[in-house]
Write a protein that holds these residues in place. Structure first.
Motif, PDB file in Angstrom:
ATOM      1  N   ALA A 340       0.869  -1.177   0.000  1.00 29.26           N
ATOM      2  CA  ALA A 340       0.000   0.000   0.000  1.00 29.26           C
ATOM      3  C   ALA A 340       0.905   1.225   0.000  1.00 29.26           C
ATOM      4  O   ALA A 340       1.150   1.842   1.037  1.00 29.26           O
ATOM      5  N   PRO A 341       1.454   1.605  -1.167  1.00 29.47           N
ATOM      6  CA  PRO A 341       2.509   2.624  -1.211  1.00 29.47           C
ATOM      7  C   PRO A 341       2.026   4.051  -1.036  1.00 29.47           C
ATOM      8  O   PRO A 341       2.840   4.953  -0.855  1.00 29.47           O
ATOM      9  N   ALA A 342       0.714   4.280  -1.065  1.00 32.33           N
ATOM     10  CA  ALA A 342       0.226   5.656  -1.014  1.00 32.33           C
ATOM     11  C   ALA A 342       0.425   6.300   0.352  1.00 32.33           C
ATOM     12  O   ALA A 342       0.776   7.465   0.463  1.00 32.33           O
ATOM     13  N   TYR A 343       0.211   5.521   1.416  1.00 27.63           N
ATOM     14  CA  TYR A 343       0.376   6.061   2.770  1.00 27.63           C
ATOM     15  C   TYR A 343       0.337   4.921   3.778  1.00 27.63           C
ATOM     16  O   TYR A 343      -0.221   3.860   3.508  1.00 27.63           O
ATOM     17  N   ASP A 344       0.956   5.144   4.950  1.00 27.95           N
ATOM     18  CA  ASP A 344       0.822   4.175   6.031  1.00 27.95           C
ATOM     19  C   ASP A 344      -0.417   4.563   6.820  1.00 27.95           C
ATOM     20  O   ASP A 344      -0.331   5.077   7.923  1.00 27.95           O
ATOM     21  N   GLY A 345      -1.548   4.348   6.229  1.00 28.54           N
ATOM     22  CA  GLY A 345      -2.785   4.822   6.823  1.00 28.54           C
ATOM     23  C   GLY A 345      -3.509   3.747   7.585  1.00 28.54           C
ATOM     24  O   GLY A 345      -3.574   2.594   7.164  1.00 28.54           O
ATOM     25  N   TYR A 346      -4.050   4.116   8.721  1.00 31.13           N
ATOM     26  CA  TYR A 346      -5.003   3.283   9.441  1.00 31.13           C
ATOM     27  C   TYR A 346      -6.381   3.899   9.257  1.00 31.13           C
ATOM     28  O   TYR A 346      -6.521   5.125   9.299  1.00 31.13           O
ATOM     29  N   GLU A 347      -7.360   3.064   9.062  1.00 29.80           N
ATOM     30  CA  GLU A 347      -8.724   3.571   8.984  1.00 29.80           C
ATOM     31  C   GLU A 347      -9.648   2.641   9.738  1.00 29.80           C
ATOM     32  O   GLU A 347      -9.345   1.458   9.932  1.00 29.80           O
ATOM     33  N   GLN A 348     -10.751   3.179  10.196  1.00 34.67           N
ATOM     34  CA  GLN A 348     -11.728   2.382  10.936  1.00 34.67           C
ATOM     35  C   GLN A 348     -13.085   3.046  10.851  1.00 34.67           C
ATOM     36  O   GLN A 348     -13.197   4.257  10.703  1.00 34.67           O
TER      37      GLN A 348
END
Length: 465
Positions: A340-348
């Motif tokens: 997932a190269p766009a961002y080290d994003g967490y979502e919930q």
């Protein structure tokens, strides 16, 4: 299939047991690959094992770091203490540690950690001949690989495979980046996850027109037509890598204002494919997450339990979007794993707001974790039940307990605070905004202790950048 859940501490263990785990895996304060988790002091493991066994749940203890000579010296006493505690299995990656465990405490099953990279039946047969009762598949294996392993391995050798959670970008977790950049070794349980960090290239971005026409020295002639027009519109830097043995094959690296996350692996989610795992010969599915909180463990374990018990995956899938996660994928099971190269994003999709600690006479007692208020619409996560709706009403705060109460005779636990509370101790409150304080609210139906309250609100964050 067995459902094997992570237990980074006692709260997580209780959640895993309540929400349907058949077994848990945990670590003592030594020799585990998740040193940042709360883990268990060695003297606390007997109580943890007793609790799990009372509920018919097995306990596996990890001992899977890269072993140095000083580590080996302490293993015999360590294994004896765990044997006395009644643990059911060790998860071991080092051959020397594996042999010592077999010599010192032959009663305890020995499972071969994914750190050992067992990816074929020949390796599995060797481990089995040395006394292994189970191998944890290398995460790089496909379902076809596992099917072949099951076909060729000894029939009494159990196969365990990861089904959910974070993926390491290195082969079976054997990575040196953290050690190199920070001095904290991932192979000793101290990974700082630099593969998740935001990296910026030190070279100035080429002009968009130069990229589009292929004139920049950073974009070789001829690639502009393939990559340049798209990136000229995006106004973000574009760089291309060419490996010497693959002339003419270019790999783009892109970064936005926060950098690039080219090593950031997607999280695994195999909820919709449990039947395929079973058909391939998997005996136990493993949920990654010993660094996760109890709410996460409860939610994910509960979702997998429901599908294993017969519910349709599509009816449960939203539960896995409810907790913090990176973009989901299926690892190597069907194809190459994706980043997932766009961002080290967490979502919930939800936020955990309270733990249920008691319920009687139409009053729900909770420990606050995040803010909620009178009139809010909440959801109740209850073991082995559908999600319930709950409207907050008649909210009160118990002022005699909490981290800011330093009175010498202050209650030590929420349960003690409730037992000592009088009617005068409760104050009407418009909102619950004191973390780790006790509140109560009115309910129409009982809610068992060990349940969780959450509010439905989408959140997205990035750890770096």
């Amino acid at each position: 299939m067995e459902l094997l859940a992570p237990a980074g501490g006692m709260e997580q263990l209780r959640a895993a047991v309540a929400f349907g785990a058949d077994a848990v895996y945990l670590a003592a304060d030594r020799f585990g690959m998740r040193a940042r988790a709360a883990n268990f002091a060695l003297e606390d493991i007997p109580a943890a094992v007793a609790f799990a066994h009372e509920h018919g749940v097995k306990v596996h203890v990890t001992c899977n770091i890269l072993m140095h000579p000083d580590d080996i010296d302490g293993l015999p006493d360590f294994f004896r203490a765990l044997d006395a505690a009644g643990v059911d299995a060790f998860i071991i990656g080092d051959l020397g540690a594996f042999a010592i465990a077999g010599e010192v405490v032959p009663r305890v099953e020995r499972h071969v950690s994914t750190q050992a990279s067992v990816a074929n039946a020949a390796a599995a047969q060797v481990w089995h001949s040395l006394g292994a009762t189970r191998v944890v598949c290398a995460r790089e294996m496909s379902l076809d690989d596992i099917r072949r392993l099951r076909q060729d391995a000894p029939p009494d050798l159990q196969i365990e495979a990861f089904a959910h959670g974070a993926m390491c970008m290195a082969v079976s977790g054997r990575c040196l980046i953290s050690s190199y950049l920070t001095g904290r070794s991932g192979n000793k349980g101290h990974c700082t996850q630099p593969c998740r960090w935001s990296y910026s290239l030190g070279t100035a971005a080429p002009d968009a027109d130069e990229v589009a026409t292929g004139r920049s020295d950073l974009a070789p002639t001829g690639v502009g037509e393939a990559f340049g027009k798209e990136h000229a519109e995006e106004a973000v830097p574009t760089f291309l890598l060419e490996e010497e043995k693959r002339p003419g094959e270019f790999f783009p690296i892109e970064e936005d204002g926060r950098g690039t996350f080219i090593m950031n692996a997607k999280d695994m989610n195999m909820l919709a494919h449990l039947r395929e795992l079973a058909e391939a010969g998997v005996d136990s599915i493993k949920i990654e997450g010993r660094n996760k909180k109890a709410f996460y463990v409860a939610t994910v374990v509960g979702a997998y339990r429901r599908v294993l018990d017969g519910e349709a995956p599509e009816a449960v899938a939203d539960e896995l979007a409810a907790v913090s996660h990176r973009p989901y994928g299926t690892g190597f099971y069907f194809d190459e794993a994706e980043q997932a190269p766009a961002y080290d994003g967490y979502e919930q999709e939800t936020m955990h707001v309270a733990d249920v600690i008691g319920c009687d006479d139409g009053l729900l007692h909770v420990l606050c974790r995040n803010r909620f208020a009178e009139g809010d619409q909440l959801e109740v996560l209850v073991p082995h039940e559908p999600i319930r709706a709950l409207t907050v009403r008649d909210l009160h705060w118990l002022g005699t307990f909490g981290p800011d109460n330093h009175d010498e005779d202050a209650p030590a636990t929420p349960e003690e605070a409730l037992a000592r509370a009088t009617a005068a101790d409760w104050e009407a409150a418009a909102c619950a905004n004191r973390s780790c304080n006790v509140y109560r609210l009115a309910v129409d139906a009982p809610v068992p202790p060990g349940s969780y309250l959450r509010t439905r609100t989408f959140r997205r964050s990035a750890r770096h950048g």
